[in-house]
Structures are given as C-alpha cells and as structure tokens.
Scaffold this motif. Structure first.
Motif, PDB file in Angstrom:
ATOM      1  N   ILE A  98      43.694  -8.543  39.832  1.00 38.26           N
ATOM      2  CA  ILE A  98      42.603  -8.263  39.536  1.00 38.26           C
ATOM      3  C   ILE A  98      42.873  -7.744  38.213  1.00 38.26           C
ATOM      4  O   ILE A  98      43.975  -7.136  37.879  1.00 38.26           O
ATOM      5  CB  ILE A  98      41.992  -7.153  40.538  1.00 38.26           C
ATOM      6  N   PHE A  99      41.547  -7.671  37.537  1.00 34.41           N
ATOM      7  CA  PHE A  99      41.572  -6.904  36.030  1.00 34.41           C
ATOM      8  C   PHE A  99      41.175  -5.413  36.314  1.00 34.41           C
ATOM      9  O   PHE A  99      40.468  -5.338  37.516  1.00 34.41           O
ATOM     10  CB  PHE A  99      40.702  -7.550  35.233  1.00 34.41           C
ATOM     11  N   ASP A 100      41.638  -4.732  35.437  1.00 35.25           N
ATOM     12  CA  ASP A 100      40.994  -3.300  35.480  1.00 35.25           C
ATOM     13  C   ASP A 100      39.376  -3.281  34.929  1.00 35.25           C
ATOM     14  O   ASP A 100      38.970  -4.391  34.689  1.00 35.25           O
ATOM     15  CB  ASP A 100      41.714  -2.370  34.500  1.00 35.25           C
ATOM     16  N   ALA A 101      38.854  -2.310  34.888  1.00 39.37           N
ATOM     17  CA  ALA A 101      37.454  -1.999  34.661  1.00 39.37           C
ATOM     18  C   ALA A 101      37.150  -2.300  33.355  1.00 39.37           C
ATOM     19  O   ALA A 101      36.067  -2.973  33.000  1.00 39.37           O
ATOM     20  CB  ALA A 101      37.069  -0.631  34.761  1.00 39.37           C
ATOM     21  N   SER A 102      37.979  -2.470  32.158  1.00 40.60           N
ATOM     22  CA  SER A 102      37.583  -2.645  31.228  1.00 40.60           C
ATOM     23  C   SER A 102      38.112  -4.260  30.678  1.00 40.60           C
ATOM     24  O   SER A 102      37.846  -4.782  29.649  1.00 40.60           O
ATOM     25  CB  SER A 102      38.449  -1.889  29.971  1.00 40.60           C
ATOM     26  N   GLY A 103      38.760  -4.653  31.743  1.00 47.26           N
ATOM     27  CA  GLY A 103      38.996  -6.287  31.338  1.00 47.26           C
ATOM     28  C   GLY A 103      40.205  -6.438  30.529  1.00 47.26           C
ATOM     29  O   GLY A 103      40.480  -7.785  30.130  1.00 47.26           O
ATOM     30  N   ARG A 104      40.961  -5.483  30.073  1.00 47.83           N
ATOM     31  CA  ARG A 104      42.089  -5.502  29.240  1.00 47.83           C
ATOM     32  C   ARG A 104      43.424  -5.574  29.813  1.00 47.83           C
ATOM     33  O   ARG A 104      44.363  -5.962  29.228  1.00 47.83           O
ATOM     34  CB  ARG A 104      42.073  -4.444  28.165  1.00 47.83           C
ATOM     35  N   ARG A 105      43.504  -4.987  31.086  1.00 47.55           N
ATOM     36  CA  ARG A 105      44.889  -5.143  31.890  1.00 47.55           C
ATOM     37  C   ARG A 105      44.799  -5.822  33.021  1.00 47.55           C
ATOM     38  O   ARG A 105      43.351  -5.992  33.442  1.00 47.55           O
ATOM     39  CB  ARG A 105      45.102  -3.643  32.108  1.00 47.55           C
ATOM     40  N   GLY A 129      44.787  -5.867  48.744  1.00 45.39           N
ATOM     41  CA  GLY A 129      43.365  -5.757  47.984  1.00 45.39           C
ATOM     42  C   GLY A 129      43.746  -4.549  46.978  1.00 45.39           C
ATOM     43  O   GLY A 129      44.190  -3.739  47.465  1.00 45.39           O
ATOM     44  N   ILE A 130      42.987  -4.828  45.741  1.00 42.21           N
ATOM     45  CA  ILE A 130      42.937  -3.624  44.787  1.00 42.21           C
ATOM     46  C   ILE A 130      41.745  -3.686  43.996  1.00 42.21           C
ATOM     47  O   ILE A 130      40.873  -4.822  43.887  1.00 42.21           O
ATOM     48  CB  ILE A 130      44.282  -4.346  43.591  1.00 42.21           C
ATOM     49  N   VAL A 131      41.341  -2.452  43.879  1.00 46.07           N
ATOM     50  CA  VAL A 131      39.930  -2.225  43.287  1.00 46.07           C
ATOM     51  C   VAL A 131      40.183  -1.267  42.203  1.00 46.07           C
ATOM     52  O   VAL A 131      40.742  -0.205  42.425  1.00 46.07           O
ATOM     53  CB  VAL A 131      38.968  -1.724  44.281  1.00 46.07           C
ATOM     54  N   CYS A 132      39.763  -1.638  40.862  1.00 43.90           N
ATOM     55  CA  CYS A 132      39.949  -0.474  39.904  1.00 43.90           C
ATOM     56  C   CYS A 132      38.600  -0.181  39.433  1.00 43.90           C
ATOM     57  O   CYS A 132      37.495  -0.893  39.251  1.00 43.90           O
ATOM     58  CB  CYS A 132      40.427  -1.400  38.647  1.00 43.90           C
ATOM     59  N   THR A 133      38.299   1.230  39.131  1.00 42.97           N
ATOM     60  CA  THR A 133      37.330   1.892  38.693  1.00 42.97           C
ATOM     61  C   THR A 133      37.628   2.501  37.250  1.00 42.97           C
ATOM     62  O   THR A 133      38.567   2.211  36.799  1.00 42.97           O
ATOM     63  CB  THR A 133      36.675   2.999  39.611  1.00 42.97           C
ATOM     64  N   ARG A 134      36.708   3.138  36.684  1.00 44.19           N
ATOM     65  CA  ARG A 134      37.186   3.607  35.329  1.00 44.19           C
ATOM     66  C   ARG A 134      38.443   4.640  35.342  1.00 44.19           C
ATOM     67  O   ARG A 134      38.954   4.875  34.685  1.00 44.19           O
ATOM     68  CB  ARG A 134      35.820   4.603  34.680  1.00 44.19           C
TER      69      ARG A 134
END
Length: 1154
Positions: free
Chosen positions: A599-606, A640-645
C-alpha cells in the motif's frame, strides 16, 4: 512524525552522508558515483517526460523524436567537470544558506527556483514538482542537502541495478555446431521458403527455410533452421588446376532456387539448389576485377524482376536487373546439349542478353568495396570502403535525390540500413559504432564507443530498435538506438571460435537467433516461452497486487517472489525493480520471503510492503531504498496495512491490530486488545477517525483509530443490524434472526452446537424435519412454482464431498452432497465467511442509516453493503462472482464512487453501477434516463444486454433462481429485503487465473488488473485490452478512446474466453467464428423444420410447400447434350438418409449436412 532516511541503514552509508553534509564535497561530490548520478538524472529529466514527443519532417518523411533524447543530447554538451564543480557547488551553496538561516530545508518553491538557476530552465512546473516529491523522501515538505545527495546517489545505484537485472536480448550460453568447413566461412545466407498469399502475391517466410554457408575454399553447406546439417557441395568449377581460387561472397537467388558465388578468378558461378546433383547453370566470366561483395533482391509481387548488385576491388559497383527470371532463367536457357551456359559479362554490358540490363558505376571508391546493399524502397544502394575520402556511398538509381558520401576519418568496415527505422549504422577501425540519418551526411546522430577493437560486423534489429555489433576481438554488444545505451555485452573470451575473428554473421529476426562463424559455427538463440502460459508475464511469480501512483504517474507491483517493479503507465515499460525486498536466512543462505500486502502511504510518496515473516518495510520506490523496517511481535503473516497521516496500522494472522508511529522507533508500538476470534484478513480506514477490520469468521469490527475502542460489529451470519459496543464479540454463536417486520428477535442456539465433523453435518442434514422460511425474493417471482417447505429445499456445498466413503455409503440418497438450509448456513459460516476485502465509499455521507459506506467481499463471491449508523446495518447484498462458489478477492471503485470493479478467482472482471445503490439520495427519472444513456455509450456489455432485451434488469429473480437455490445467502441476512442487485455494466474474462488486485486510474478511465498468471494488464473502462506490462506499446494519448486499441485480445483469453467475452473485447462486434456458428445453427434448424412438421408454424408450412415445389423441379436431372427431355432411368429407389443430429444446450439441434 516524519521518517528520516537514516533509520536502519548501513553505517558506511551514514558515514558518507555525514561527510557530504559537513561540506567535504571534494571527497564525494567529485566522485564517479555523484557525477554519473547527476549526469544520468539530468540527462533523462524527471520521470514522466517520456510521453511527450516532437514531430519533425525531413524531405517529406515524418520522424518522431523523444523529448528525452533531445534533453540527453543537450546534456552531453555540458562538460561533466563543469557540472560537478560549478553547478553542483552552486546548488550546495543554496542549501547551505537555507541551513544557516535556521530552515530545515528548501520548500517546493525555493527548490524549483534553485534547480532553474543551477541546472537550467528546461523543466516544466509539473516535472519540477515531481522531482521535489521524489527527493523529499521523508515527506516533511522540505528538502535538505542530505536528502538531495542521497537521492542522487540512489539514482546512480538504481541505474546500476536496472542494468544488472535488465532482460538480455541473447543468452550468454551458445551452441557449438559441427561443420565440414576447414577454412574461414565468408558468408551465411538464408534460403527462405516462398509461398503464395491470398492476394496472389509471393511471400517470403523467414520462419521456414534453410541456411546456406560458404567457406573460402569453396565448400557450400545447407542447414535446417535448427542448424542440422543436410548437404555439402563443392563449388569449384575446374578442380584440375594447380592452384584453386578463393571464394569471396555468396547470395541466394531464392526466386529461381539458385545460389551465386564469386571467386578470385573474376567470375560468378550460379548453381541450381533444387536439382539433386547441384548443377552449375550459369558461368559469368570476363569481369574486370575480382568481386568482393554481393547483394540480391527479388520483387515480392513479381519474381520475374530481380536485382543483383556487386562491388569489386577497383571500387566500382555493378547493378544487374533481371526482367524475365522465371522464363528460362536469369540469363536464358542453355543449349540442348549443355547444362551450363557460359555468359560473357562484356556482352551483358552491351545489352546482348534479352531481359538483362546492367548499370555500371565506375570508381565509386578509391579502395576495395567492403560491402554493398540494395535499397528497393528508394531504388538506391549503399556501398562502403576503408577509404576516408569515400567511406560510405549512397547511390540513387532513380535520379530523384542524388548520390552522397558519408565520410569517416579511417573508413568503414561494415554497415547496415533499416528502412523501417530510417537509419544507417556503420562500424570501422576507430572502434566506434555510428548511427546516421540517411538525409544528413555531415555528422552522425549517435556514436557508441564501447568497443576496444575494430568493428567488422553490425546488424540492425528493426522490431526492437537495437543494433548488434561485433569487433575483431569477438566481443558482441547490443545497443538500444533510442536510449543510446548498451543492453548486453558478451565477451570475446566466451565466444571462442578457435581464437579467430568472426568472419561471417547472420541474424534471423523471425527465429530470434544469431549465427557466428569463423571456421567453426556457434548459434545464440533465445528459447521461446511456453505457448500455454500467458501471452507475456510481468513477473516470474503470481502477483500480490498492482497499485497506481497518481503523483508520479507510475504503476507499482509486487509478486510472491519478493520482487517490486515500477512501470510506466504510458508505454508499459519497466522503469526499475528491486529484488529480495524481504529476506530471511536459512542455513546460512539468504532466501526471499513472500510479499503478502502492499500500500502507499497517505502522501503517496512511499510504498509499504508486508511479508509472510511479519515484517513491514517502508520504501522510496523511485530508487528502491528501504527507509524503515517494522516487525510484528508475533511474526505472523501480514495481511493488511493502513496508513494515516501519523500512524501505521498493521494486521495479520495474530488476530490483533498493531499501531506504529510513522517515523518512530518500534518501541512506541501499541497493540490493541484482541477482539477477533479468528485471523484478520482485511483492514480499511474510514475518514476521519475510524478503522475497520474483517476476519476469517465473518466478523467486521469498527474501531476508534485513537484508542482502539470498538464502536460496533457486523456479521451477516448473526444479524443485519450493527451489534453495538462489545456485545456478543466473545459469544459468536448467538444469532439475531430478523422477523418479517424488520425487528430483531433473540433466539436460542441449542440446536446450533459445535459440529466437529462433516459426517455429523451430513447426518444432521438427513434428520432435520423442521420447516424454515423460503428464499423469499428468489421464489416470489416464479408464477409456476408452488410454495415449498424447507424440507424440500436442499442446498449444495463442495465440502460435503469430503465425507469418508464408508460414511457416504450409509447415508440415504444424496445426503452426502446436499443439506438443508440451516446446515448449509453453518457450513458457510465456518468455512466460507471470510472477509477478503473492505472498501470505503468516501464520497457518501457517513452517518445516514439508509446509505451504505462500506462494501465487503470474500468467499462465495457475496458483496455486502453496510451502513455504520446505529440503525443501519446490512442494506444490500449481491453475488459478484461469475459462477456460484467462486470468490471475489479484488475490489475497487472510482473517485466518485459511481462504479464498482470486482475480480473473481476465475479471472472475470465485472463492473457494477453503484451510483444509486443503497444510498438515501436517489436520482430523478430524468437523471436516470440520462445516466443510462451515458452508460450505454461507455460500456459495450451493457449496450448489448439492453439491445438484446432478454430481461429488463440484468439480474432478475428468474435468472438467479437456479444459481442461488443451491448457493443462497445466509438466512440471517434477511435475503427477502437485502438481496438487491446493481446494474451490471461490464463482464468479461481478463485472465485465465485468479485476479488478485484491481486498480482504477481516474484521470484516464483505465483499469489495471493483476493476476496469479503472473501478468499485469491494462484495460479501458469499456473493456478494450491495451496491453500487458512488460511488452511496450505505443504511447497512450491522454484520452484513450475505444477505437485506439481495437480488436486487441490476449492470446490466452482468446483460447479460453467465452463468446460474450470475445464480443466485449472486440468492441461489440461478433467474431467471424461466432458468425459461422450462428449461420450453421440457422441452416440446421431450417433443415430440421423441413423434416419434422411439429417444429413448423403455419406461415412456415405454407412457405415451405411453395419452396418444395420449386426444389422438386430443380432436382430433375437433365443433360446439356441430349436436352431437357432427357431423364435418367431409376432402376431402384434408395432409402432416404437419416439426418445426423447433435444435441446442444437450449434444446437446439443442428443438422450437419455431408
């Protein structure tokens, strides 16, 4: 908190970063890595510029140049010393000023200004913003000097890694071939098979033919395509001489099945290859000088017309045109008593031979002619020599353009021309491979200086845009013309050839094989892929997922081999990949660990990846650098992985939710209280403050993302309403069955005790006598079906086949395969209730009881819509699998939540219209009418279904009854109310194996599917196939219309796809085989109606009676000689032939006539 690049990195790298940040650029800034990294990145420009093109026209010919090549050519004019010393120090000074001012780095505006002032104003705003996001690896909104230098170093390391793992055009291993040649082989030619095409045009087939080799002593050998020796001949005409000649060149005259060889006797011998004795047909004598090179061409439309061109030691070039090659031979028929015809070349020059014309171009070169090549498209030729004054000559025979010279200081040893690419490639004594534009002779457009010895062979691979070059040290290199890079290098130490230079070479583009020869022969060939595999594979192992990144306009994919790849969405090319993303040590050996989630992080950069060993890694996927590594305490599989800010939520088979601080150490990890009784399989984030998880037992829990407090729980096998708080979490066996008026009624579960074996289940199935409610909606719409008791309704489940044979034999009837509704629900709850995917519809209002914001799916293919309101719950459910019993593992939606994309385990993709599905705000009648019209324009499948008018709604109870009678939803989910189907807009088979991931590109309306068949494919939303990642396609326009890639179907889908799938992929047009099938069926039904009266209607009987009268008149046999009064005598009557019938689905019989 932000994640810094120095977390969990090697000490050597940290020391290097400290050295750079301290200002000691003299040790690192001037190093080769920094120079190469800066040069490679600035030359290529930021990613995403490759889809822009500049079109120019030269002399009426249009050529497309990549903008990247323009920038690379401009960057090569800057000296690397100036780049590293002046511009690099100037940029460092800007960063140092920001640091002295107390700033943590340059902001995006300051960074763009610094790049423009130091590097140059050749970048657009979008490119500079993309560059800033790539450099800002910790995503804190500022770029410091350490981050910038780290990015440059990693770019250099990435280029080295891409070069290492790049697919090689040829294998390094070769196959040695035994031959009867004792001297150096001067020519390897191909003798193709010539066939007639449907347009009465003779066609040469380079995948079917023979190879012909000629050595200096005159031995000619014939080989198969696999280089199996067939025959050997001696081409020396007069063998009684004291000294034998040397043979210099050979051409195959395939239109007349002959071969022409040239020798130092200043003659050309033409032999018949079709005869059994290899007879000499023509003996061309009287040449002014010795022939050094020849070329031959035959007109594919008319094999009577051919051209033989040769150059000699005097520097002259002769062009012989044959007009009647098939009528008696190139030089006519020999006399009756002789089999060979001696032809005087001076007589040919004077035009004494009918149908033969010669053009002599004297003293074209002031040295020997090294090679000649005829260009039929422009009626011209190319010839080369080692003279610096006449290195390469372009001779125009038509007189339209004129002749020009291409000059090289030390001459040219070899060359090749491609009309498709419109380039000339030359090699010479100065170790350089030059690429020329045929219309620009003053300078080369590209130079490759990778060889260290004179180059004596070059070849162009037109289909790949590559050049093969071989030097006198037997070193072979493959160059890419567009990128101007070396793709492969095979050392001369590997190519032995008895330590002699390569004297002859041939590349077969159809077989993808290259043959090298001196006095021995070796063959390099790339093995073909298995035809039963996918058309092409994107990874070597099944895909885990493929995600589109809108920031960098790239696609990131991961497979079970622990390989992560980055793809260009415009061309399908692989930008980079990093292998062994997750590893472990087994017996002292590092082995890859399977990736299970990404999954991508919240910013979409990682990029975050989870593995089977319980590790989670955070990557800068633009260069393959690992920023941070996290490990689950129980080391269970990450699901599963979920990223917030600020936080990262990770779940796995440990039944717990682990919370990490983004950028913080592992010691700050928090683990919520275990509330699931089974493994957690999916997780999602509901803005602004909720986390939702789904487990194997069907429980869906809604958490507070701050403290892990539970809001409510859902389970379709217990209740349609949300179970508030922590009630019933530890008592999963309770059930709340809804009453007909919608109120929940608490029931005891004495009859639903734990069942420990399938034998007890089957036994229970035979003993249940209690009546149960029917299927409601599935039975209401059947006018011909009477009310059934639950005793008559039986359900099938594949797990019932697992009974022991002894137990099966003791069961009455088919109890081992069928069970009652109650037992079926128990089996499904235990084995088929897993929640594989949770999707959040973010554009819908969150707290409305009549609006569903969660979609869940999993085994059995059921998609359920949930409202998280305290009076909400299950609002709708439908089965999205292509066949009953299949699971749906992939699910996605667009940014407006109008469409739902699902993929099942059989490889089918289905698109649903959820704009007005389970939502409080409904469209008006006018809005619905306009919406349906737009859907019919966009979706071929929906347009076909509406046109055929088989049913008003695509999924009605009559259609679904036979499907869900044996595979119904759980009775506790109240299917009478909740069984609601959205419009099915599209359905086709995209893969032959399970689809594991689906992603939608909103700005271009494209869909990406990743499957277990190791392929990633790109589709339009309407169902048109664009391509498979790994095989480049033409750059996509910004708006892809259905006609852009029309009638492009994957080979594996073409073999296994249904008629409707192929019709969707072909844009709604029926394939030819389907037309033939329908025609055959219509004729068969017509013949059946002629033989069986009960199949005819009254109108057809009347028409058929009239037709039979006409046919009876036509059946009377007459004679053209004796006239119409003649009638054949009938001595006996034969019994009528019985029709051959084949039963097909739908009670349709087809008559196949002999």
């Amino acid at each position: 908190m932000a994640c810094t690049p120095s977390i969990k990195t090697q000490s050597a790298h940290q020391e290097k970063m400290r050295t750079i940040s301290a200002g000691n650029v003299s040790h690192v800034g001037n190093g080769s890595a920094i120079k190469a990294g800066i040069k490679s990145y600035l030359s290529a420009g930021p990613r995403g510029s490759g889809d822009r093109h500049i079109t120019s026209t030269i002399n009426g010919k249009q050529k497309v140049h990549n903008l990247k090549e323009k920038k690379a050519a401009a960057a090569t004019e800057i000296k690397i010393d100036d780049l590293s010393e002046i511009k690099f120090h100037r940029l460092q000074k800007i960063f140092k000023q920001a640091n002295d001012s107390g700033l943590k780095g340059l902001s995006i505006e300051e960074f763009k200004k610094a790049i423009v002032n130091t590097v140059g104003p050749n970048f657009t705003e979008d490119q500079l913003e993309t560059l800033f996001m790539r450099v800002d690896s910790n995503c804190d909104g500022a770029v410091d000097w350490e981050e910038y230098v780290t990015f440059i170093l990693l770019e250099y390391e990435k280029n080295l890694m891409v070069e290492t793992i790049r697919d090689r055009p040829f294998p390094n291993d070769f196959r040695e071939i035994y031959s009867r040649h004792r001297d150096a082989i001067v020519k390897i030619a191909f003798y193709p098979t010539v066939r007639k095409s449907s347009s009465n045009r003779l066609k040469t087939d380079y995948s079917n033919g023979k190879y012909v080799t000629l050595s200096k002593e005159g031995v000619l050998s014939v080989w198969t395509l696999d280089m199996v020796h067939l025959k050997t001949y001696n081409t020396v005409y007069n063998r009684d001489r004291a000294t034998l000649p040397w043979f210099t060149d050979m051409v195959v005259m395939y239109n007349v099945n002959m071969v022409a060889v040239a020798s130092t006797d200043r003659d050309i011998l033409i032999y018949d290859l079709q005869s059994k004795r290899f007879l000499l047909r023509y003996y061309l004598v009287g040449l002014e000088s010795c022939v050094t090179s020849m070329d031959y061409w035959a007109n594919p439309c008319d094999f009577n017309r051919a051209v033989l061109i040769f150059g000699d030691t005097a520097g002259s070039v002769y062009i012989i045109r044959f007009e009647n090659s098939l009528r008696g031979g190139p030089f006519g028929q020999p006399s009756e008593k002789k089999t060979v015809k001696q032809v005087s070349f001076p007589d040919v020059l004077r035009g004494l031979h009918v149908g033969v014309k010669v053009v002599k171009m004297s003293n074209v070169h002031d040295d020997w002619v090294g090679k000649v090549q005829y260009i039929p498209e422009s009626d011209a030729f190319l010839s080369s020599s080692q003279s610096p004054k006449s290195s390469l000559y372009y001779g125009d025979l038509s007189g339209k353009r004129g002749s020009v010279y291409f000059l090289v200081n030390r001459g040219i040893l070899c060359f090749d021309y491609s009309y498709m690419l419109n380039v000339i490639v030359t090699g010479g004594i100065d170790y350089a491979v030059r690429v020329w534009n045929p219309y620009v002779n003053n300078r080369a457009i590209g130079i490759f200086k990778n060889h260290n010895k004179p180059i004596n062979h070059v070849m162009i691979i037109e289909t790949r845009g590559q050049v093969i070059s071989i030097d006198k040290g037997r070193s072979l290199r493959v160059f890419d013309i567009r990128d101007q890079t070396c793709l492969q290098h095979i050392s001369g130490r590997i190519i032995k050839l008895n330590q002699l230079p390569v004297s002859a070479v041939f590349f077969n583009p159809a077989m993808k094989a290259i043959i090298l020869a001196s006095n021995t022969i070796i063959m390099l060939e790339k093995p073909e892929e298995d035809q039963y595999m996918a058309e092409v594979v994107s990874h070597n192992k099944p895909l885990v997922g493929a995600l589109y990144n809108k920031n960098f306009k790239t696609l990131v994919s991961a497979c079970q081999e622990s390989v992560v790849s980055v793809w260009d969405i415009n061309t399908g090319c692989k930008i980079m990949k990093f292998v062994n993303a997750h590893t472990r040590i087994e017996r002292g050996v590092e082995v890859p660990v399977e990736i299970t989630s990404l999954i991508f992080d919240a910013s979409g950069r990682r990029l975050l990846t989870g593995a089977r060993d319980g590790t989670v890694k955070i990557w800068n996927f633009n260069n393959g650098f690992c920023l941070q590594t996290l490990t689950l305490p129980d080391k269970s599989d990450v699901t599963g992985i979920v990223c917030t800010r600020l936080r990262i939520y990770v779940t796995g088979w440990g039944k717990a939710v682990h919370v990490y601080l983004d950028g913080g150490p592992e010691e700050l990890r928090k683990t919520w209280k275990v509330q699931h009784k089974d493994d957690i399989l999916s997780i999602a984030y509901i803005t602004p403050n909720m986390i939702v998880t789904g487990s194997y037992d069907g429980n869906i829990i809604l958490w507070s993302h701050d403290n892990g407090h539970i809001y409510c729980r859902f389970n379709p096998f217990e209740d349609v309403k949300p179970i508030m708080g922590q009630r019933h979490i530890n008592d999963g066996n309770r059930s709340n069955t809804p009453s007909p008026d919608g109120r929940r009624e608490r029931k005891t579960q004495d009859a639903e005790e734990e069942i420990t074996s399938m034998w007890e289940l089957a036994k229970l199935a035979t003993n249940k006598k209690k009546n149960k409610p029917g299927l409601g909606l599935l039975l209401e719409h059947n006018d011909n079906t009477h009310d059934k008791t639950n005793e008559e309704i039986t359900c099938k489940h594949p797990l019932l086949k697992a009974l022991d044979k002894e137990n099966i034999s003791s069961l009455p009837g088919h109890a081992a395969r069928k069970c009652t509704r109650e037992v079926y629900d128990k089996v499904c709850r235990r084995y088929d209730s897993a929640i594989e995917k949770i999707l959040y519809l973010e554009t819908r209002p969150t707290h409305e009881k009549d609006t569903a914001i969660l979609l869940t799916t999993g085994t059995e293919g059921w998609v359920r819509a949930w409202s998280i309101h305290h009076e909400g719950g299950l609002l709708g459910q439908f089965n999205a699998s292509h066949r009953p019993g299949q699971s749906v593992h992939a699910m996605a939606t667009d940014n407006k939540n109008n469409f739902l994309f699902t993929g099942d385990t059989q490889g089918y993709v289905e698109i649903w219209d959820i704009k007005d599905y389970c939502i409080h705000k409904q469209m008006t009648l006018a809005e619905k009418r306009e919406h349906i019209e737009n859907l019919m324009k966009k979706f071929t499948f929906f347009r076909m279904e509406m046109y055929e008018k088989q049913h008003k709604r695509i999924t009605t109870a009559k259609i679904l009854r036979h499907i869900f009678t044996n595979h119904p939803p759980p009775e506790t989910s109240n299917p009478n109310i909740t069984l609601r189907y959205p419009r099915l807009l599209n359905a086709y088979r995209a893969h032959i194996l399970s689809i594991n991931s689906i992603d939608f590109i909103n700005e271009r309306e494209l869909m990406v599917t990743a499957s277990s068949d190791c392929s990633i494919r790109l589709w339009t939303i309407g169902g048109q196939y664009i391509g498979t990642f790994g095989v480049p396609w033409a750059p996509l326009p910004q708006e892809v219309t259905p006609q852009y890639f029309f009638k492009n179907v994957p080979k594996d889908v073409k073999r296994a796809g249904s008629a409707k799938t192929l019709k969707v992929l072909n844009g709604g047009k029926t394939p030819l085989w389907q037309v033939a099938f329908n025609l055959l069926r219509e004729r068969g039904v017509t013949w059946l109606k002629k033989q069986f009266d009960h199949l005819k209607t009254k109108e057809e009987k009347e028409e058929l009676s009239q037709v039979s009268k006409l046919e009876s008149k036509d059946i009377i046999q007459t004679s053209n000689i004796l006239g119409k009064s003649y009638k054949k005598k009938v001595r006996h009557r034969l019994p009528p032939e019985l029709p051959k019938l084949i039963k097909m689905s739908g009670t349709v019989s087809i008559l196949y006539m002999n």
